[in-house]
Design an enzyme around this catalytic site. Structure first.
Site, mmCIF file in Angstrom:
data_model
loop_
_atom_site.group_PDB
_atom_site.id
_atom_site.type_symbol
_atom_site.label_atom_id
_atom_site.label_comp_id
_atom_site.label_asym_id
_atom_site.label_seq_id
_atom_site.Cartn_x
_atom_site.Cartn_y
_atom_site.Cartn_z
ATOM 1 N N CYS A 1 -13.886 -9.422 9.165
ATOM 2 C CA CYS A 1 -15.028 -8.983 9.955
ATOM 3 C C CYS A 1 -14.516 -8.405 11.248
ATOM 4 O O CYS A 1 -13.359 -8.513 11.574
ATOM 5 C CB CYS A 1 -15.897 -10.174 10.287
ATOM 6 S SG CYS A 1 -16.289 -11.117 8.855
ATOM 7 N N ARG B 1 -13.703 -2.841 9.607
ATOM 8 C CA ARG B 1 -13.261 -4.196 9.243
ATOM 9 C C ARG B 1 -14.268 -4.898 8.342
ATOM 10 O O ARG B 1 -14.043 -5.996 7.862
ATOM 11 C CB ARG B 1 -13.031 -5.037 10.499
ATOM 12 C CG ARG B 1 -11.920 -4.528 11.415
ATOM 13 C CD ARG B 1 -11.764 -5.403 12.637
ATOM 14 N NE ARG B 1 -11.446 -6.767 12.269
ATOM 15 C CZ ARG B 1 -10.220 -7.178 11.973
ATOM 16 N NH1 ARG B 1 -9.218 -6.323 11.995
ATOM 17 N NH2 ARG B 1 -9.980 -8.416 11.641
ATOM 18 N N TRP C 1 -17.970 -8.599 6.512
ATOM 19 C CA TRP C 1 -17.622 -8.316 5.123
ATOM 20 C C TRP C 1 -17.787 -9.646 4.407
ATOM 21 O O TRP C 1 -17.039 -10.587 4.652
ATOM 22 C CB TRP C 1 -16.184 -7.804 5.023
ATOM 23 C CG TRP C 1 -15.774 -7.416 3.648
ATOM 24 C CD1 TRP C 1 -16.028 -6.229 3.020
ATOM 25 C CD2 TRP C 1 -15.060 -8.216 2.687
ATOM 26 N NE1 TRP C 1 -15.504 -6.228 1.752
ATOM 27 C CE2 TRP C 1 -14.910 -7.435 1.514
ATOM 28 C CE3 TRP C 1 -14.533 -9.490 2.708
ATOM 29 C CZ2 TRP C 1 -14.258 -7.899 0.377
ATOM 30 C CZ3 TRP C 1 -13.877 -9.962 1.569
ATOM 31 C CH2 TRP C 1 -13.754 -9.162 0.421
ATOM 32 N N ASN D 1 -14.691 -15.068 12.146
ATOM 33 C CA ASN D 1 -13.944 -14.303 11.148
ATOM 34 C C ASN D 1 -13.005 -15.283 10.461
ATOM 35 O O ASN D 1 -12.366 -16.091 11.112
ATOM 36 C CB ASN D 1 -13.138 -13.190 11.841
ATOM 37 C CG ASN D 1 -12.410 -12.311 10.826
ATOM 38 O OD1 ASN D 1 -12.595 -12.487 9.625
ATOM 39 N ND2 ASN D 1 -11.605 -11.399 11.296
ATOM 40 N N GLY D 2 -12.988 -15.287 9.140
ATOM 41 C CA GLY D 2 -12.092 -16.192 8.407
ATOM 42 C C GLY D 2 -12.914 -17.142 7.546
ATOM 43 O O GLY D 2 -14.062 -16.874 7.241
ATOM 44 N N GLU E 1 0.405 3.358 -7.013
ATOM 45 C CA GLU E 1 -0.262 3.606 -5.724
ATOM 46 C C GLU E 1 -1.337 4.674 -5.883
ATOM 47 O O GLU E 1 -2.433 4.573 -5.315
ATOM 48 C CB GLU E 1 0.774 4.006 -4.682
ATOM 49 C CG GLU E 1 0.222 4.618 -3.408
ATOM 50 C CD GLU E 1 -0.781 3.740 -2.675
ATOM 51 O OE1 GLU E 1 -0.830 2.522 -2.947
ATOM 52 O OE2 GLU E 1 -1.525 4.278 -1.829
ATOM 53 N N LYS F 1 -5.327 4.400 -4.760
ATOM 54 C CA LYS F 1 -6.036 5.377 -3.921
ATOM 55 C C LYS F 1 -7.290 5.889 -4.611
ATOM 56 O O LYS F 1 -8.387 5.903 -4.051
ATOM 57 C CB LYS F 1 -5.116 6.566 -3.604
ATOM 58 C CG LYS F 1 -4.065 6.319 -2.541
ATOM 59 C CD LYS F 1 -4.586 6.124 -1.153
ATOM 60 C CE LYS F 1 -4.786 4.721 -0.689
ATOM 61 N NZ LYS F 1 -3.889 3.654 -0.847
ATOM 62 N N GLU G 1 -9.996 3.071 -5.230
ATOM 63 C CA GLU G 1 -10.677 2.430 -4.094
ATOM 64 C C GLU G 1 -11.596 3.374 -3.336
ATOM 65 O O GLU G 1 -12.513 2.913 -2.661
ATOM 66 C CB GLU G 1 -9.691 1.750 -3.147
ATOM 67 C CG GLU G 1 -8.835 2.651 -2.305
ATOM 68 C CD GLU G 1 -7.975 1.847 -1.327
ATOM 69 O OE1 GLU G 1 -8.336 0.734 -0.920
ATOM 70 O OE2 GLU G 1 -6.911 2.361 -0.971
ATOM 71 N N HIS H 1 3.875 2.385 -25.715
ATOM 72 C CA HIS H 1 3.810 0.966 -26.115
ATOM 73 C C HIS H 1 2.402 0.411 -25.978
ATOM 74 O O HIS H 1 2.231 -0.808 -25.892
ATOM 75 C CB HIS H 1 4.807 0.160 -25.275
ATOM 76 C CG HIS H 1 6.212 0.641 -25.439
ATOM 77 N ND1 HIS H 1 6.959 0.414 -26.579
ATOM 78 C CD2 HIS H 1 6.982 1.401 -24.620
ATOM 79 C CE1 HIS H 1 8.140 0.998 -26.444
ATOM 80 N NE2 HIS H 1 8.185 1.607 -25.280
ATOM 81 N N LYS I 1 -10.632 -3.280 5.612
ATOM 82 C CA LYS I 1 -9.311 -2.762 5.990
ATOM 83 C C LYS I 1 -8.247 -3.851 6.038
ATOM 84 O O LYS I 1 -7.118 -3.622 5.646
ATOM 85 C CB LYS I 1 -9.389 -2.085 7.367
ATOM 86 C CG LYS I 1 -8.060 -1.469 7.805
ATOM 87 C CD LYS I 1 -7.579 -0.402 6.849
ATOM 88 C CE LYS I 1 -6.257 0.194 7.279
ATOM 89 N NZ LYS I 1 -5.701 1.109 6.246
#
Ligand code: AGP
Length: 600
Positions: A5, A31, A77, A103-104, A478, A482, A485, A501, A595
């Site tokens: 947050c 955030r 969040w 936050n947490g 990667e 990208k 997300e 395979h 983030k």
């Protein structure tokens, strides 16, 4: 529970505290943006609270202009406790005198909630956070001082958290942290007199008012009434002197400039940010290279995109320095802890420097007596301050949830270290600085427009595959992150050799497949893998220095030798940006993400 947050508070001589915290909170929206809330105290009244689901960016700060000199705010969040108005922060004590943002995660909140309910407290939300104001009110029954009550309450919490509490009676802000970031901004008049204090999760919240900061460390508490501030040890109450630090970067750099989104701005900044990552203290790089050479086992640890930097690092150290290093995603590191010795070296890679899984991996390493090197972007972050050594990639603020310039900065540093291990630091530096010139040439308006067109050809597809070999394999993974997300396309990355395979069964007529290719000895192999895809109807997008008949679309990239992984990922970053925009998504604030992942 509110995991990642944005927290922001102000107390001081200004009289538009409500407006200040709303405007400041907008800089913290990256955030978390499920809901927002503000509490502020107007003269001779109790605390006013406004909170709502949705993004703080839609809120008009002029609605909060009542005369007030103290306020706190929060953008959330959600992890536990759904996205709802009553779960939004701030949370209020029953007597209306205390408001709190958090936050947490308070892991023992159920026990505390039951204890408080048995004492007659009523809860309005499903969150863990709401136990905080009630517990502070309860603690105030046995001590007259607000900050002591906050300290006693925080000492009962288990887990990682940052708490900011406002007391309307004493007009005081009290903050405490164990694991989630909090930074103090100090506002002074021209004559040096203290005008007020800001307390925030990140510096951009108060950047327009002050560039003088003081970092709250883990296990510390801070109390301020706007005239003075005191840092103490959360457990003992012992006062901690705290130096003031002047921030060098400016607010403009932390904002979008001429771009529609932070993501494209930060992609374009790679013309400069990779060079800044390369320009490290050479003696420090050589020291690190020696430490890796002499270590009994080196581990590269990170999460998400930073983990893909680590995977690329494994190839850099093997191919450039013929040195074996171990790689693990931070969340999967625990099963390896018995390999750690005091002579081991753990290299943690993190843009934010606040990722909980990485912090946990660091703690495992430190318990074993191993040395920890942090490669981070955010100076003053928890990881940066708790590691034994820290290398800053100097990418500048990365605000988009999708990490781009941090990735290429991390890889540049790892390549540099690999060259230093074979006493060819200058060669490595030259190769990398040549690559930054190639990036500068590549990121021109015509190329960007071409990539916008390529995205236009594939943005309606729901599945997309990316293949690579060697250091392009981590870049294939990667690339998938990208594209996933920001555009929500189901993208998957594979080692080219792995397709036959199993995964190749997924390919249908017209399925877009991206091949990441370099001019190295593996080129023939990856072209072969690409032909296998083509034979099954895939629509091939080749990202390579040279064209090939197997490509339906060729995205030309310069030949950058050992820096090819850095070069190849950049057009994919641009492609994923346009895929998001063309699919009507917000590339800066994708759904379900934030983030900085400060929960395990
Ligand atoms: C990257 O685009 C993602 N947003 C995510 O995977 C991120 O890389 C990961 O959470 C690690 O973050 P850090 O680099 O700040 O530790």
């Amino acid at each position: 529970m509110s995991a990642m947050c944005g927290i922001f508070g102000y107390v001081g001589s200004r009289e538009d505290a409500g407006k200040i915290v709303v405007d400041g909170l907008k800089h913290l929206e990256y955030r978390g943006y499920d809901s927002w809330g503000i509490s502020y105290k107007c003269e001779d009244e109790l605390i006013k609270i406004e909170k709502e689901t949705g993004k703080i960016s839609s809120v008009n700060s002029n609605d909060f202009c009542q005369k007030s000199s103290i306020a706190i705010a929060h953008t959330r969040w959600a992890t536990h406790g759904g996205v709802s108005k009553c779960n939004a922060h701030p949370h209020l004590s029953e007597d209306g005198s205390i408001s709190v943002v958090h936050n947490g995660i308070i892991e023992n909140y159920q026990d505390l909630r039951n204890e408080l309910k048995n004492k007659g407290y009523n809860f309005a939300s499903e969150t863990d956070s709401e136990v905080i104001p009630h517990l502070i009110q309860e603690e105030l029954k046995s001590c007259s001082d607000f900050s002591t009550a906050v300290r006693n309450a925080c000492k009962r919490f288990e887990g990682r958290f940052a708490v900011l509490a406002m007391d309307s009676n004493s007009q005081t802000l009290v903050a405490a942290r164990t694991g989630s970031p909090l930074i103090v901004g100090v506002e002074k008049a021209d004559n040096g007199k203290i005008d007020g204090f800001f307390i925030a999760s990140d510096i951009p919240a108060f950047m327009e008012y002050s560039k003088t900061v003081q970092y709250l460390d883990d296990g510390e508490m801070v109390v301020t009434d706007g005239n003075k501030i005191v840092f103490t040890d959360l457990e003992t109450g012992e006062e901690h002197p705290k130096r003031e630090i002047e921030i060098t970067w400016n607010a403009e750099k932390a904002n979008k400039g001429e771009y529609d989104h932070f993501m494209l701005k930060e992609i374009m900044e790679q013309k400069d940010s990779v060079a800044r990552a390369v320009n490290q203290d050479e003696e420090q790089i050589k020291t690190i290279a020696n430490a890796i050479r002499n270590a009994k086992g080196t581990f590269l640890i990170g999460c998400g995109t930073a983990h893909k930097s680590c995977m690329a690092g494994e190839y850099f150290f093997s191919i450039i320095a013929q040195h074996h290093v171990n790689v693990s995603s931070a969340g999967e590191f625990k099963p390896y802890h018995h390999f750690l010795q005091p002579e081991s070296l753990v290299i943690v890679v993190s843009q934010s420097g606040e990722t909980a899984d990485v912090l946990e991996a660091m703690n495992i390493a430190k318990e074993k007596g191993s040395k920890v090197l942090a490669i981070v972007n955010v100076e003053g972050s928890t990881i940066a301050r708790e590691a034994d050594y820290t290398l800053l990639i100097n990418a500048g603020p990365e605000r988009a949830v999708a990490s781009t310039k941090a990735l290429t900065g991390q890889m540049a540093v790892l390549i540099l270290i690999a060259y230093a291990m074979i006493d060819k630091l200058q060669d490595g530096k030259k190769q990398l600085l040549d690559a930054t010139a190639l990036i500068n040439d590549m990121l021109n308006p015509r190329y960007i427009d071409f990539l916008r067109g390529v995205a236009g050809q594939i943005h309606t597809h729901e599945d997309l595959y990316i293949i690579g070999k060697s250091w392009n394999f981590p870049m294939a993974l990667e690339s998938a992150i990208k594209i996933q997300e920001v555009s929500y396309i189901h993208a998957e990355g594979f080692a080219g050799s792995e397709l036959k395979h199993g995964p190749i069964a997924l390919v249908e007529e017209g399925t877009p497949c991206i091949a990441l290719i370099g001019n190295d000895e593996l080129k023939g192999d990856i072209i072969g893998n690409t032909i296998e895809l083509k034979a099954r109807g895939a629509k091939i997008i080749g990202i390579a220095p040279e064209n090939n008949e197997v490509f339906d679309t060729w995205i030309k990239v310069p030949d950058a030798a050992a820096a090819q992984a850095i070069i190849n990922i950049i057009p994919v970053q641009v492609l994923s940006y346009f895929l998001a925009v063309q699919r009507g998504k917000d590339p800066d604030m994708p759904r379900n993400l934030a983030k900085s992942v400060t929960v395990k």
